[in-house]
Design a protein around this motif. Sequence first.
Motif, PDB file in Angstrom:
ATOM      1  N   THR C 233      17.982 -44.276 -14.335  1.00 43.40           N
ATOM      2  CA  THR C 233      16.651 -43.762 -14.005  1.00 43.40           C
ATOM      3  C   THR C 233      16.778 -42.483 -13.187  1.00 43.40           C
ATOM      4  O   THR C 233      17.858 -42.127 -12.719  1.00 43.40           O
ATOM      5  CB  THR C 233      15.873 -44.778 -13.163  1.00 43.40           C
ATOM      6  OG1 THR C 233      16.563 -44.935 -11.921  1.00 43.40           O
ATOM      7  CG2 THR C 233      15.784 -46.116 -13.867  1.00 43.40           C
ATOM      8  N   ARG C 234      15.643 -41.862 -13.031  1.00 36.75           N
ATOM      9  CA  ARG C 234      15.566 -40.702 -12.151  1.00 36.75           C
ATOM     10  C   ARG C 234      15.487 -41.181 -10.708  1.00 36.75           C
ATOM     11  O   ARG C 234      15.140 -42.314 -10.415  1.00 36.75           O
ATOM     12  CB  ARG C 234      14.271 -39.918 -12.433  1.00 36.75           C
ATOM     13  CG  ARG C 234      14.105 -39.569 -13.877  1.00 36.75           C
ATOM     14  CD  ARG C 234      13.355 -38.290 -13.992  1.00 36.75           C
ATOM     15  NE  ARG C 234      14.190 -37.208 -13.492  1.00 36.75           N
ATOM     16  CZ  ARG C 234      13.922 -35.913 -13.687  1.00 36.75           C
ATOM     17  NH1 ARG C 234      12.828 -35.549 -14.335  1.00 36.75           N
ATOM     18  NH2 ARG C 234      14.709 -34.979 -13.227  1.00 36.75           N
TER      19      ARG C 234
ATOM     20  N   ASP D 238      12.119 -29.517  -6.703  1.00 35.10           N
ATOM     21  CA  ASP D 238      11.504 -28.320  -7.269  1.00 35.10           C
ATOM     22  C   ASP D 238      11.975 -28.011  -8.671  1.00 35.10           C
ATOM     23  O   ASP D 238      11.219 -27.442  -9.463  1.00 35.10           O
ATOM     24  CB  ASP D 238      11.644 -27.104  -6.346  1.00 35.10           C
ATOM     25  CG  ASP D 238      13.067 -26.812  -5.922  1.00 35.10           C
ATOM     26  OD1 ASP D 238      13.979 -27.568  -6.302  1.00 35.10           O
ATOM     27  OD2 ASP D 238      13.258 -25.837  -5.192  1.00 35.10           O
ATOM     28  N   THR D 239      13.186 -28.422  -9.001  1.00 30.22           N
ATOM     29  CA  THR D 239      13.604 -28.151 -10.378  1.00 30.22           C
ATOM     30  C   THR D 239      12.879 -29.057 -11.376  1.00 30.22           C
ATOM     31  O   THR D 239      12.731 -28.715 -12.539  1.00 30.22           O
ATOM     32  CB  THR D 239      15.132 -28.304 -10.541  1.00 30.22           C
ATOM     33  OG1 THR D 239      15.526 -29.542  -9.958  1.00 30.22           O
ATOM     34  CG2 THR D 239      15.860 -27.169  -9.835  1.00 30.22           C
ATOM     35  N   ARG D 240      12.413 -30.197 -10.894  1.00 31.55           N
ATOM     36  CA  ARG D 240      11.640 -31.058 -11.802  1.00 31.55           C
ATOM     37  C   ARG D 240      10.309 -30.399 -12.174  1.00 31.55           C
ATOM     38  O   ARG D 240       9.775 -30.616 -13.252  1.00 31.55           O
ATOM     39  CB  ARG D 240      11.393 -32.428 -11.163  1.00 31.55           C
ATOM     40  CG  ARG D 240      11.114 -33.507 -12.203  1.00 31.55           C
ATOM     41  CD  ARG D 240      10.595 -34.798 -11.633  1.00 31.55           C
ATOM     42  NE  ARG D 240      11.611 -35.573 -10.936  1.00 31.55           N
ATOM     43  CZ  ARG D 240      11.377 -36.779 -10.436  1.00 31.55           C
ATOM     44  NH1 ARG D 240      10.179 -37.334 -10.559  1.00 31.55           N
ATOM     45  NH2 ARG D 240      12.332 -37.429  -9.800  1.00 31.55           N
ATOM     46  N   ASP D 241       9.769 -29.601 -11.230  1.00 35.41           N
ATOM     47  CA  ASP D 241       8.530 -28.865 -11.522  1.00 35.41           C
ATOM     48  C   ASP D 241       8.644 -28.047 -12.803  1.00 35.41           C
ATOM     49  O   ASP D 241       7.643 -27.783 -13.482  1.00 35.41           O
ATOM     50  CB  ASP D 241       8.223 -27.842 -10.414  1.00 35.41           C
ATOM     51  CG  ASP D 241       7.731 -28.488  -9.138  1.00 35.41           C
ATOM     52  OD1 ASP D 241       7.657 -29.727  -9.083  1.00 35.41           O
ATOM     53  OD2 ASP D 241       7.433 -27.741  -8.189  1.00 35.41           O
ATOM     54  N   GLU D 242       9.857 -27.598 -13.080  1.00 28.72           N
ATOM     55  CA  GLU D 242      10.019 -26.662 -14.197  1.00 28.72           C
ATOM     56  C   GLU D 242      10.209 -27.369 -15.531  1.00 28.72           C
ATOM     57  O   GLU D 242      10.261 -26.728 -16.579  1.00 28.72           O
ATOM     58  CB  GLU D 242      11.215 -25.731 -13.918  1.00 28.72           C
ATOM     59  CG  GLU D 242      11.131 -25.125 -12.526  1.00 28.72           C
ATOM     60  CD  GLU D 242      12.021 -23.908 -12.335  1.00 28.72           C
ATOM     61  OE1 GLU D 242      12.648 -23.461 -13.311  1.00 28.72           O
ATOM     62  OE2 GLU D 242      12.061 -23.385 -11.214  1.00 28.72           O
ATOM     63  N   ASP D 247       7.296 -36.226 -15.988  1.00 34.26           N
ATOM     64  CA  ASP D 247       8.047 -36.612 -14.788  1.00 34.26           C
ATOM     65  C   ASP D 247       7.502 -35.919 -13.546  1.00 34.26           C
ATOM     66  O   ASP D 247       7.591 -36.439 -12.436  1.00 34.26           O
ATOM     67  CB  ASP D 247       9.539 -36.325 -14.953  1.00 34.26           C
ATOM     68  CG  ASP D 247      10.207 -37.344 -15.880  1.00 34.26           C
ATOM     69  OD1 ASP D 247       9.547 -38.336 -16.233  1.00 34.26           O
ATOM     70  OD2 ASP D 247      11.380 -37.144 -16.228  1.00 34.26           O
ATOM     71  N   ASN D 248       7.005 -34.721 -13.729  1.00 36.26           N
ATOM     72  CA  ASN D 248       6.236 -34.083 -12.671  1.00 36.26           C
ATOM     73  C   ASN D 248       4.788 -34.164 -13.127  1.00 36.26           C
ATOM     74  O   ASN D 248       4.381 -33.462 -14.044  1.00 36.26           O
ATOM     75  CB  ASN D 248       6.644 -32.621 -12.506  1.00 36.26           C
ATOM     76  CG  ASN D 248       6.148 -32.072 -11.193  1.00 36.26           C
ATOM     77  OD1 ASN D 248       6.328 -32.684 -10.152  1.00 36.26           O
ATOM     78  ND2 ASN D 248       5.491 -30.927 -11.244  1.00 36.26           N
ATOM     79  N   ALA D 425       4.127 -45.185 -16.090  1.00 39.35           N
ATOM     80  CA  ALA D 425       5.015 -44.140 -15.594  1.00 39.35           C
ATOM     81  C   ALA D 425       4.213 -43.002 -14.990  1.00 39.35           C
ATOM     82  O   ALA D 425       4.523 -42.502 -13.908  1.00 39.35           O
ATOM     83  CB  ALA D 425       5.900 -43.622 -16.723  1.00 39.35           C
ATOM     84  N   ARG D 426       3.146 -42.590 -15.655  1.00 41.68           N
ATOM     85  CA  ARG D 426       2.337 -41.479 -15.142  1.00 41.68           C
ATOM     86  C   ARG D 426       1.742 -41.819 -13.767  1.00 41.68           C
ATOM     87  O   ARG D 426       1.752 -40.996 -12.845  1.00 41.68           O
ATOM     88  CB  ARG D 426       1.211 -41.145 -16.115  1.00 41.68           C
ATOM     89  CG  ARG D 426       1.675 -40.375 -17.346  1.00 41.68           C
ATOM     90  CD  ARG D 426       0.483 -40.084 -18.268  1.00 41.68           C
ATOM     91  NE  ARG D 426       0.861 -39.272 -19.417  1.00 41.68           N
ATOM     92  CZ  ARG D 426       0.872 -37.935 -19.421  1.00 41.68           C
ATOM     93  NH1 ARG D 426       0.503 -37.265 -18.344  1.00 41.68           N
ATOM     94  NH2 ARG D 426       1.237 -37.275 -20.510  1.00 41.68           N
TER      95      ARG D 426
END
Lengths: 488, 488, 488, 488
Positions: C233-234, D238-242, D247-248, D425-426
């Motif tokens: 998982t994350r 912050d890299t997940r934002d991209e 997931d973000n 998940a959301r």
Amino acid sequence: MAIKTYEQYLASLRAMRPNIHKFDELITDVTTHPATKRTVEGHGWTYKGAFDEQLRPKLTTTSHLTGEPISRYLSILQSPEDMYANSDMKRMMFNLTGTCTGGRCAGWTALNAMFITTWEMDRDLKTDYHQRFLKWLKDAQARDITISGALTDAKGDRAKAPAQQEDKDVFLRVVEKRADGIVVRGAKVMICGIAAANEIFVIPGTGYRDDETEFAVSFVIPRDIEGLTIVETRHPNDTRDEEEGFDNPVTEGGITQAFLFFEDVFIPNDRVFMCGETKYTLSTVGYFIMPYRSAIGGCVAGQGDIKIGSAILTARANGLSAKVFNEKLTQMYINNETTYGMGIAAAARGKKHPSGAWLCDPLLANVNKVHVATLPYQTSVLAQDIAGGIAETGCMPSYKDFQSKKYGHLIAKYMKAKASAESRARAARLVEWCTLGSGVPGCMHGGGSPDGAKLVIRANAKLEDKVAIARRLAGITEEITEPVVAKK
Amino acid sequence: MAIKTYEQYLASLRAMRPNIHKFDELITDVTTHPATKRTVEGHGWTYKGAFDEQLRPKLTTTSHLTGEPISRYLSILQSPEDMYANSDMKRMMFNLTGTCTGGRCAGWTALNAMFITTWEMDRDLKTDYHQRFLKWLKDAQARDITISGALTDAKGDRAKAPAQQEDKDVFLRVVEKRADGIVVRGAKVMICGIAAANEIFVIPGTGYRDDETEFAVSFVIPRDIEGLTIVETRHPNDTRDEEEGFDNPVTEGGITQAFLFFEDVFIPNDRVFMCGETKYTLSTVGYFIMPYRSAIGGCVAGQGDIKIGSAILTARANGLSAKVFNEKLTQMYINNETTYGMGIAAAARGKKHPSGAWLCDPLLANVNKVHVATLPYQTSVLAQDIAGGIAETGCMPSYKDFQSKKYGHLIAKYMKAKASAESRARAARLVEWCTLGSGVPGCMHGGGSPDGAKLVIRANAKLEDKVAIARRLAGITEEITEPVVAKK
Amino acid sequence: MAIKTYEQYLASLRAMRPNIHKFDELITDVTTHPATKRTVEGHGWTYKGAFDEQLRPKLTTTSHLTGEPISRYLSILQSPEDMYANSDMKRMMFNLTGTCTGGRCAGWTALNAMFITTWEMDRDLKTDYHQRFLKWLKDAQARDITISGALTDAKGDRAKAPAQQEDKDVFLRVVEKRADGIVVRGAKVMICGIAAANEIFVIPGTGYRDDETEFAVSFVIPRDIEGLTIVETRHPNDTRDEEEGFDNPVTEGGITQAFLFFEDVFIPNDRVFMCGETKYTLSTVGYFIMPYRSAIGGCVAGQGDIKIGSAILTARANGLSAKVFNEKLTQMYINNETTYGMGIAAAARGKKHPSGAWLCDPLLANVNKVHVATLPYQTSVLAQDIAGGIAETGCMPSYKDFQSKKYGHLIAKYMKAKASAESRARAARLVEWCTLGSGVPGCMHGGGSPDGAKLVIRANAKLEDKVAIARRLAGITEEITEPVVAKK
Amino acid sequence: MAIKTYEQYLASLRAMRPNIHKFDELITDVTTHPATKRTVEGHGWTYKGAFDEQLRPKLTTTSHLTGEPISRYLSILQSPEDMYANSDMKRMMFNLTGTCTGGRCAGWTALNAMFITTWEMDRDLKTDYHQRFLKWLKDAQARDITISGALTDAKGDRAKAPAQQEDKDVFLRVVEKRADGIVVRGAKVMICGIAAANEIFVIPGTGYRDDETEFAVSFVIPRDIEGLTIVETRHPNDTRDEEEGFDNPVTEGGITQAFLFFEDVFIPNDRVFMCGETKYTLSTVGYFIMPYRSAIGGCVAGQGDIKIGSAILTARANGLSAKVFNEKLTQMYINNETTYGMGIAAAARGKKHPSGAWLCDPLLANVNKVHVATLPYQTSVLAQDIAGGIAETGCMPSYKDFQSKKYGHLIAKYMKAKASAESRARAARLVEWCTLGSGVPGCMHGGGSPDGAKLVIRANAKLEDKVAIARRLAGITEEITEPVVAKK
């Protein structure tokens, strides 16, 4: 005579029929009996203060009925500013007397609630309650009387509704309606400041169902009305109140709470403001608790001020600097200003009722009630922490021992620190008094329990709106309903 | 006679010279005077219980000196299991008496501290203190006496060291050394359970500097020794203790705290355990507070048990189920078991002293002290929350009013809920008693202040070790030193 | 080969069939893939440490089966001292790696639970589970393998029992029984440290009813068994873990949590330790959570040590003294030692099971779980408070920006304080990492939710005993029963 | 063009010179680059909303300079009602975007502070700063621009004053004064929402002494001014934002915080609002923090709404009813409304400045700052508690794994509960996002640290007044002064 003098106030109390008891004894003069004189003196400051340049602006206002100067405790709330002034007055009264002016506070709140309810009933039912009420109020303002408020019924078995009780009298009720008035039977319990009051304003203690008409009743009576028996309850350290000397440090202020027993009391119609209108009972309670739970933030802040001051006095008497306690003091400030501020917020975000009354915001007022039921305890703990062991449980020899010919000099010698033994004792006794002694007010259940406040919070918290906000943000399109049966 | 009966205990108290006062009055018989009899009865349970099959294992143990059965309050701690038993005994004593057995507890802790200190002094200084001590202890065990402990000096101006005080007597001190003993002057204040004690064990209240030899003194004396004047202090609601009826619900238990004035008291050498050895004073205080601050977790848990029980009794008497209060009860359980458990942990992670004594872990013991100074307050608030307004400030008519011929029937009628008026009152009075009344122990400053405990925590917390751990993990190679001057 | 070297450990992992995925990619070598190598390196310290004089005593012990030295993670708990050592080992592992050694911890706890359960089943049912188990354990000790534990099922709709679910596979279940073994289908979710493990020990995730036999299953399998698909998982900031440079400050430690999908996996009989014995499932969960919830206090204390150290490093790098933060640090120490200490207490007050295993006290262990679910959050907040804005949300330029040819010099110039820009960044990144980054462990729900712990607390709290204590003290003779229907 | 459209806003950003970097890369278009587009989209709602019937009243108001409709973010505060509207707008913006509109908020606060300071300087010093300011403001309102605010200097070694620093540039300073303007060098750090801004309003970050004139400077500049280099900092996840996918979970909102490096930047006179007037610096900071610390209560309440909503969505998706969590939800409501309400109270009890601006009460505003630095953390913990393990650390397979051809169907099968795997998940990702992910705002140190707020609280708390109140009540006549040297 819109503003009475202190002497006139005392005279008005002395003129009443004695019907208050404590320890199975009838109190013949409430202004001198040790069990009641301190609360009378505390309430007396609302009269003395009206003649003091500095205190007057907080204690008095202008009647919106007559334009005359009146006690703020007899006024109708019409704006947020009226509520701020009310909070400020209550905070100042705690500063002056160390405690609650309960014999005016609940009465003022009750009459404000019935100002609105009578207006609504007249509007809806074409009754004349509001006119009766205004007539009485105008007269009350002219007489500048002190009015206690009485809400809480005896309630019997909490698992049962009023009509299911073995003895229905555990909720105050109308047992007879006559052409000229009504007859009531039952009790109102834990009523604050009765000994200092001229009249008692009675309102329903809960919301009633349609078939519970006999319990939906509101009226105002002289404290000494025929058929009313009053018993003052105990409070912590109450016998110390009656002693001489500085073991009870506060002389002009004190809390009393009474049980009122109504044994078929007759009330004439012009003093009856509700009789059977069950559907207005729940809202009446609401109209009572909103300003009450807003202003009480000022009350506990006012006592918090004293906890701070007396704790630091004790510390300095011990030889310690206030700076040592910066963290603790800051938390005490925060607690005080939080209850004060949340009451202000409830007023600021309130709204106008068509009757002209100002309604405080129910969500913020009830959040404040929860803080009022918790933060003052922490403030007390911090006061004891700062003031040390002699204050924590008042662990010092008695005033009589201080005077002892035999060993009083030893107490003076060994209790002396940076300040004299007596000053240390006085400061520490004040901490004890307001954190563990007879100065502790019933801030948790007064004006209703924190659990009751939480119910109102949940009712006003708009959970589904917040779910919708989250749903939109999360990009969820599937319907996710509240499960019918919860499983933990 | 290693275990005395309750009657023998009472007789031993009655046999002593009266030297205890309260309200400027000499108490001639502590076993019957209303100001002291409850605390005597409470302590009496340690004697009664020793003859009860179920209670005996907790209250007694075996002397490591003689192999005889003795009161646990006269034993030397030698293992973690001894400490667990001690915590359990104290919790049980609170369960039995509602409150503190302070007249044995501090004495037991003091004698354990001096067991170690005398051993160390003999080892280092070739003195014979330890032998004196063991001789006295063996005798004390044989006589099965109750021994109070006295630590706290009057202390004067807290900003000044002992020698700087205007009057040096504010720290108890040796004013004369004779061949056969010493003469002491000064005071010990806030001493618990003196009225129930046969002897008083005195130890230094703080660490002294090399030049403060006159204050470094420890000894044990009969409570009624010549030259000792005792004044019992007040505590909240103390005059209610002296009343008949159920307004003070607990009859076999009660806290007293006294001021002891030593006016040139002579102590023979065989009862002197320290005289001038300043460098052992700070460690003595440490040896006192470690087991004290461990076991006190059991004490407040024991009173917490009563807060839980009495709150639920009141709720049920009102007609409410315990289930309604699950969240609050759970928090109360957590608070209780946290203070109890942290004391156990301090014992478990302790270590053996070469004298044979068991030393509790100072870090865990002092963390516990901080919990003891905070969690019981929250438990009290929750008890009041559950029990409602009648318990919060004990807001009910007095026992005398319950008996009133005039209106007692009205109180019975309107106080009745699910249970009778009297049962409700008794349950609610117990909540009041232990949360705001005379049953409130001085758990914040008793055995030292939480701020003092925090100093010990910081001294034992090994900050630089944690910095080194973080430094290695973060891969920092640069030296980052503690700045010399802090700026906020 | 009772103790493997680090290299042997890595080799054992590399020798396995790749079946772990992340981001829809198969991880071919867990020891080098950026998503898993840090957790492998962290677990590797349990092997490296066994060859380090100082670390060995905490990491290894003696097998009670063979008398050989073994990893403590493969031992059976037999005394309170074993539990203390376990807590200390876990605290040290957090100190060394910054985080959880979850790939050994839950496996060790699971095998200890099944040590007891298999013993009980053999005793009651004449099965041979315990012998199978001991045989496997002896072999596992000899091979010195790393064993993950898997408890939590997917669970589906929480409002429904296993058999009511649309798809019964949401609880792992036996779909076929063969002569030589069983076939299972379902999932175990949120399983810690799988990438670092050689085998996986599976036990039931909840108590099952009599008719739910298919779900009552326990076994141990190689991590790379046929039919098992693993998806990592994350976790917060997980992609930062894969970067070069100091933005992720910890290189030898990291948490991973996987979903395990069992698609008809065959398990031979000698690795099956429960199959259908529903009435042992609830107690198995209990045997798991007691030591787990005791020892986890050491875990969060170990991470708390790092929060303290990194916060002070950052403050000093800013030019501030640790003394400025004394109050905050003291609270952090208290939080750490409370979780550590309560775990110790649960061990100390435990008892011996007839199988020889040591059982921790369920009340104290679950009180600790509640602390573990709350206090570390406060410790994190305090770390952020001390370390300032750059640590609170890691608000600093990236490692790549530090290296920028264009403006890296500006960052160096303006990030410099008392320490260099890089040291400040490293220290602050460590605070960020363990309070808001990929080092945050799942301390609230790991090993079960705090609400679950509260259920166990209530079940063990003996409310009626406390009511009886209060009843006796208050002198109440009337029966006051729990109302049948609660009303709020 | 008093109100721009969203498209006009985007165009205005695209028209600027690229000078923002992240990961050592120049961002050429902030409206499309993954590191900045979300914050731009979030701020974009202030433009979109102005054209929405429902949102417009909160987002716009009337210019007191021109009478034209303007963005509320460009208005001058003139009444308590303006502050209430401001709090409400900020709460709504959090509801809409999940997070902070920091690129307008601090700028608006800064310009309000300088509205007052320029007025005071003109009054006292006969300068023309206020006129310059009004001219610029009128133009800014007409252009409807987004203005960031920049306060915080790099500050260097915290133990040293600005002039003592090795490199004085660590405080932004004027290095040259020319006839037509000034040249500045230094840095402003942790500046919020720069990528979404057209201009940057700079004010002093602290109070300066008389001889520190070079640091006393305020001005407003285009974001893309020559000589200004901007580096965006990291934030958690912050890299997940991209990434693509859920997931973000939030697409139209995001926090960025930048370091601004000024390398000899020239500012023309008509954009300079302070230059050397040190004695106005401390009050400027005060004028900034009062409304900031009042309104921020609305911000964190707005995010608290989302924590509540997303936690309940997750619980329902799991199959659990919101009712199960009543106690926790109530505490979340209380936390939210406390920060919101205290900000309202600070506004309500403020006062009018002679310039026409409304000043919030400093005591109440700073009490609120302390709440803002603590309560949201507790709200986050409760959200994680309600939402369970998948939300606590976002412990679920990634979006990419959800899409996996190989095992995506297994995730769908086993993540399904009452709602589908994706909806669960959301919802859980939203909880993760705002409690541990990139949506966590810097509420502790943003707008200053809680310790700084406590200093202001102490400065405004009137301790000696409280001591006087206690002294009068306790009847103490002896002088008890603050000891000169404190000893603990």
